[in-house]
Scaffold this active site. Structure first.
Site, PDB file in Angstrom:
ATOM      1  N   HIS A  77       0.871  -1.196   0.000  1.00  0.00           N
ATOM      2  CA  HIS A  77       0.000   0.000   0.000  1.00  0.00           C
ATOM      3  C   HIS A  77       0.896   1.230   0.000  1.00  0.00           C
ATOM      4  O   HIS A  77       0.982   1.948   1.008  1.00  0.00           O
ATOM      5  CB  HIS A  77      -0.884   0.018   1.249  1.00  0.00           C
ATOM      6  CG  HIS A  77      -1.855  -1.110   1.332  1.00  0.00           C
ATOM      7  ND1 HIS A  77      -3.159  -0.996   0.908  1.00  0.00           N
ATOM      8  CD2 HIS A  77      -1.716  -2.393   1.753  1.00  0.00           C
ATOM      9  CE1 HIS A  77      -3.790  -2.149   1.088  1.00  0.00           C
ATOM     10  NE2 HIS A  77      -2.935  -3.017   1.603  1.00  0.00           N
ATOM     11  N   LYS A  80      -0.452   4.663   1.096  1.00  0.00           N
ATOM     12  CA  LYS A  80      -0.610   4.922   2.531  1.00  0.00           C
ATOM     13  C   LYS A  80       0.722   5.114   3.237  1.00  0.00           C
ATOM     14  O   LYS A  80       0.763   5.619   4.358  1.00  0.00           O
ATOM     15  CB  LYS A  80      -1.293   3.739   3.219  1.00  0.00           C
ATOM     16  CG  LYS A  80      -2.742   3.500   2.885  1.00  0.00           C
ATOM     17  CD  LYS A  80      -3.293   2.396   3.810  1.00  0.00           C
ATOM     18  CE  LYS A  80      -4.775   2.173   3.593  1.00  0.00           C
ATOM     19  NZ  LYS A  80      -5.086   1.418   2.379  1.00  0.00           N
ATOM     20  N   GLU A 229      -9.667 -10.378   7.222  1.00  0.00           N
ATOM     21  CA  GLU A 229      -8.549  -9.905   8.047  1.00  0.00           C
ATOM     22  C   GLU A 229      -9.077  -9.682   9.464  1.00  0.00           C
ATOM     23  O   GLU A 229      -9.181  -8.554   9.942  1.00  0.00           O
ATOM     24  CB  GLU A 229      -7.968  -8.617   7.439  1.00  0.00           C
ATOM     25  CG  GLU A 229      -6.652  -8.195   8.059  1.00  0.00           C
ATOM     26  CD  GLU A 229      -6.043  -6.964   7.395  1.00  0.00           C
ATOM     27  OE1 GLU A 229      -6.595  -6.481   6.384  1.00  0.00           O
ATOM     28  OE2 GLU A 229      -5.006  -6.491   7.892  1.00  0.00           O
TER      29      GLU A 229
HETATM   30 ZN   LIG Z   1      -3.304  -4.928   2.322  1.00  0.00          ZN
END
Ligand SMILES: [Zn+2]
Length: 433
Positions: A77, A80, A229
Site C-alpha cells: 500500500h 498509505k 482480516e
Molecule cells: Zn493490504
C-alpha cells in the site's frame, strides 16, 4: 566486487533449487548448490554447477555467498506508506487503523503528497532488491481521481527499475453504487490495473461479488481481494470468493490476501474452503508482519495468543500458489516496515515456519508472486534471463536470516545499483500539521 561492464563470471555462487531454472546440480538438504554464473551484457548467459568444469582465472569468487533472484512484492500500500508521524494508530487495532487512515486520506492525500510518499517507498524497495511490486490504491471517492493518475505517472517513471501494478481498494459495500463502481472498473481497465475490493460478511456479499466478477470479465481484469482480516470465525469470504469464481467461470488470475480467520475455524470447514480455493485456482498471499501487528491486538494490557497468519502450509500442500508480501509500511495498519522483502521472508520463516525443511518456500517471495502478476522471467535465475539478482553475505539459511544483510549487493541488468536508502527527513515537511 561486481564490474560495471555488465559482463563477467561469478564462481561459487550459492543458488537455490526452487528459484533457479535449468541447473543440473547436486542440491543439498537446504536446497542449495554452488554454481558458476556467466553474465554477458546484463543477461545471464549460463548457470553451471561448480566443480564440473574449470573456472576461468578471471572469475569473481563469491566464496559460497547466497545469490537469489530479485524479489517480487505482490501486496503493498505505497499510497498509505509513511503517514505514521501525522496519523498514528491510537490503539494498534484494525478499527483504529481504518479510522486514522480514512481521516488522513480525506484531509491530506493531494497528488503531491501521494506522489512523494510513493516515490520514497519505491526508492526503499528498489534499494532492498525488489524488482516488481503491486500496490493497492485507496479508491473511495474522490481519492480514485487523485491517486490513479499519480500511480500511472510513477509507473512510467520507474519502468525498468520496478515493474509496478496497481489494484483499486474499497470496501465491498462500495459496489452497491453500481454506476460509480462500473466507472471505477473502466478507470482501472484504462490504467491496465487490477480490480480489487475488501470483502466483509455483508448480507448481500454474494450479489456484490457477482457484480465484481462481471466487471472483471467485461474488462478482462485480474482480481485481488483483501479477505477475512479478522479473528471472527464467521468471516468466510475466502470461501465465498472461491464459489463466485467457480460459478462465474472466471478465467483470470485471482489473488486473495490475509484470510486470517481461516486459521481459527473448525477443521472440517477449513477443508471445505481449501477444496474450493484449489478448485477455483485462487492464489493466496499472507502478510505476516501486518497480521502479527493487528491480529489479536488487546487493549486491556493482556498478551496476544496467536500469530494471525493464515494456513499457508495446508494451502501449499494442496497446490494452491502461496506468497508472502510486505503489506503496509509505517502507516496506521503497521507502524514499521521498509518494503524489504528479505525482512518479510525472515519474519515469515519465524512466524510461519518456512524451515525444517526450507523446501521451496523461497518461491513465495519470487517465482510465485511473479506468476500471479503475469511477469515472465521475474523471480527466477535462468540462462537467457535478465541478470537481476542479489548477492548476500550469508552462505546458509542461518547466516542469511540472522542479520539484516544491509550490505547485500543488488545487481540489476548485470550492474550493482546505488543502494542508498532515502532519508526519513525528506518527508518531514509532509508531516507538519
Ligand atoms: Zn493490504
Amino acid at each position: 566486487m561486481i564490474p560495471a561492464s555488465g559482463s563477467y563470471r561469478l564462481a561459487k555462487a550459492r543458488v537455490h533449487q526452487s528459484v533457479t531454472l535449468g541447473l543440473a546440480a547436486d542440491f543439498d538438504n537446504d536446497g542449495f548448490a554452488l554454481a558458476n554464473v556467466t553474465v554477458t551484457d546484463g543477461k545471464i548467459a549460463e548457470i553451471a554447477a561448480h566443480g564440473r568444469a574449470a573456472v576461468p582465472a578471471d572469475a569473481i569468487d563469491l566464496g559460497g555467498r547466497i545469490v537469489l533472484p530479485c524479489f517480487v512484492d505482490c501486496h503493498t500500500h505505497i499510497d498509505k506508506g509513511h503517514i505514521w508521524p501525522r496519523a498514528p494508530n491510537p490503539d494498534g487495532t484494525f478499527m483504529g487503523a481504518l479510522n486514522a487512515t480514512g481521516a488522513d486520506r480525506a484531509a491530506r492525500w493531494s497528488a503531491e503528497d501521494v506522489a512523494r510518499r510513493m516515490e520514497f517507498s519505491l526508492r526503499s524497495a528498489y534499494a532492498h532488491g525488489t524488482r516488481a511490486l503491486r500496490t493497492h490504491l485507496d479508491s473511495v471517492p474522490p481519492q480514485e481521481e487523485i491517486s490513479w493518475p499519480v500511480f500511472e505517472t510513477m509507473r512510467e517513471a520507474w519502468r525498468g527499475r520496478i515493474e509496478l501494478q496497481g489494484a483499486c481498494l474499497l470496501g465491498i459495500e462500495g459496489v452497491r453504487d453500481k454506476k460509480w463502481f462500473d466507472a471505477l472498473a473502466r478507470r482501472v481497465a484504462a490504467a491496465k490495473g487490477v480490480l480489487g475490493v475488501v470483502t466483509y460478511m455483508v448480507p448481500d456479499l454474494e450479489e456484490l461479488l457477482d457484480h465484481v466478477f462481471a466487471q472483471a470479465i467485461e474488462h478482462g481484469l485480474d482480481l485481488d481481494f483483501h479477505a477475512d482480516e479478522t479473528d471472527d470465525v464467521a468471516a468466510i469470504s475466502l470461501k465465498k470468493i472461491a464459489e463466485a469464481a467457480l460459478w462465474n467461470g472466471f478465467e483470470g488470475n485471482i489473488l486473495v490476501g490475509h484470510c486470517c480467520s481461516l486459521a481459527r475455524q473448525p477443521d472440517l470447514d477449513v477443508l471445505d474452503t481449501l477444496d474450493k480455493v484449489a478448485k477455483a485456482a485462487l492464489a493466496v498471499v499472507s502478510l505476516p508482519m501486518c497480521n502479527l501487528y493487528l491480529q489479536d491486538r488487546r487493549t486491556d494490557h493482556t498478551t496476544p495468543r496467536w500469530r494471525g497468519v493464515t494456513l499457508l502450509h495446508e494451502m501449499k500442500a494442496r497446490g494452491i500458489p502461496v506468497a508472502v508480501a510486505s503489506d503496509n509500511t509505517r502507516d496506521p495498519f503497521y507502524a514499521y516496515g521498509d518494503l524489504d522483502m528479505l525482512e518479510v521472508y525472515r519474519m515469515a520463516t519465524r512466524i510461519l515456519h518456512f524451515d525444517h525443511p526450507v523446501a521451496d518456500w523461497p518461491k513465495a517471495v519470487a517465482a510465485t508472486p511473479a506468476k500471479v502478476m503475469r511477469l515472465d522471467g521475474f523471480g527466477t535465475l535462468a540462462a537467457g534471463g535478465d541478470a537481476d539478482f542479489i548477492v548476500f553475505k550469508g552462505r546458509s539459511w542461518t547466516e542469511l536470516l540472522s542479520r539484516p544483510e544491509s550490505d547485500r549487493i543488488v545487481v540489476r541488468a548485470g550492474r550493482a545499483i546505488d543502494q542508498e536508502l532515502p532519508d526519513y527527513a525528506e518527508l518531514d515537511e509532509l508531516m507538519v500539521e
